[in-house]
Enzyme design. Sequence first.
Site, PDB file in Angstrom:
ATOM      1  N   GLU A   1      36.798  35.123  40.589  1.00 42.13           N
ATOM      2  CA  GLU A   1      36.025  36.319  40.929  1.00 42.13           C
ATOM      3  C   GLU A   1      35.067  36.697  39.800  1.00 42.13           C
ATOM      4  OE1 GLU A   1      35.820  37.914  43.722  1.00 42.13           O
ATOM      5  OE2 GLU A   1      37.351  36.757  44.770  1.00 42.13           O
TER       6      GLU A   1
ATOM      7  N   HIS B   1      30.706  32.250  45.298  1.00 42.26           N
ATOM      8  CA  HIS B   1      31.919  31.626  45.834  1.00 42.26           C
ATOM      9  C   HIS B   1      31.577  30.344  46.596  1.00 42.26           C
ATOM     10  CE1 HIS B   1      34.628  34.689  44.552  1.00 42.26           C
ATOM     11  NE2 HIS B   1      34.152  35.641  45.338  1.00 42.26           N
TER      12      HIS B   1
ATOM     13  N   GLU C   1      28.904  36.728  46.454  1.00 47.36           N
ATOM     14  CA  GLU C   1      29.480  35.916  47.530  1.00 47.36           C
ATOM     15  C   GLU C   1      28.870  34.514  47.567  1.00 47.36           C
ATOM     16  OE1 GLU C   1      32.063  36.897  48.930  1.00 47.36           O
ATOM     17  OE2 GLU C   1      31.983  38.978  48.246  1.00 47.36           O
TER      18      GLU C   1
END
Length: 325
Positions: A222, A150, A147
């Site tokens: 991703e 990202h 995460e």
Amino acid sequence: MIWEVTKLRISMILSAIAILVLGFALIYGILGYFFGFSNAPLLITGALAFVTIFTILQWLFGPALIKSIYHLTEVDPTDPQYGWVYNLVQEVAMYNRMNTPKVYIANVPFPNAFAFESPIYGKNMAITLPLLRMLTPEEVKAVIGHEIGHLRHKDTELLLAVGLIPTLLYWIGYGLWWGGLLGGGGGGRNDNSGILFLIGIALIAFSFLFNLFVLFLNRMREAYADVNSAITVPNGAKNLQTALAKIVLSTDPDIIERYKKKYGQIGSMLLFSGFQINEDIPAYKVQELVEYWRNIKVSPFADIFSDHPHPAKRIQLLEKLTHTQ
């Protein structure tokens, strides 16, 4: 590892450029043909401004909606129950040389983790309670590394920018469709309302095609976040593999057998998903599923309609990265 990361980064950049260039070229050609090429830039600018305003509003205030939907509760280091989660996020943020984002616990009944940001609400990360109960602290760190990736890569901004293309195609197509339906007008080529109607439908269809391109870019995004976890978090690649397996198994304890009987049947391609969860997963099943994913050959089209790569593709990429740690 360096080549894998470089190849992924170059592919993302080229894909984003291709989507933007092809999209604007298609829009310019269609509008130029029907309304004159001297007028096309003005029409594109007007349509782009309309779409961009709503996109920016979504970007700015979207976190408020996310907080409401997921029932988020902010965590700080002194929290007696979940302070350890904040400490894990802080540790992984340090590995990534960035400030610690705001940390939230999501009180929802399924395993998930996600990062979101905007200029108003800053950088945020949320982890759901089932995920915390299901994973070990080391696996939670690997998920956090994903995460954080990202946030580091500015993925929100990237997707919003590239997502303008299918949105533009849709609304311009919708406008031409209505123009043809109402009889065109304006003289010249515009008198052919039937052509306007058909071109409008074609542009709407192209918008869905470009959405597939955006999904392709999102799958690379991703994968790049997986790489971030693998290269910044100690043992991140191994722990992310087992975390993914646990989350998938939590939705169906017999999924290994289903994989063997009917290839590719899985409820969701999302990294962290599921509704009927089983938090008590035997270690041998986790390892069995990871090993299965490592060795199967996945069709290039297995995840074509998904915004996440097929789990086996992710495991195989992470497996390559484990040899560098």
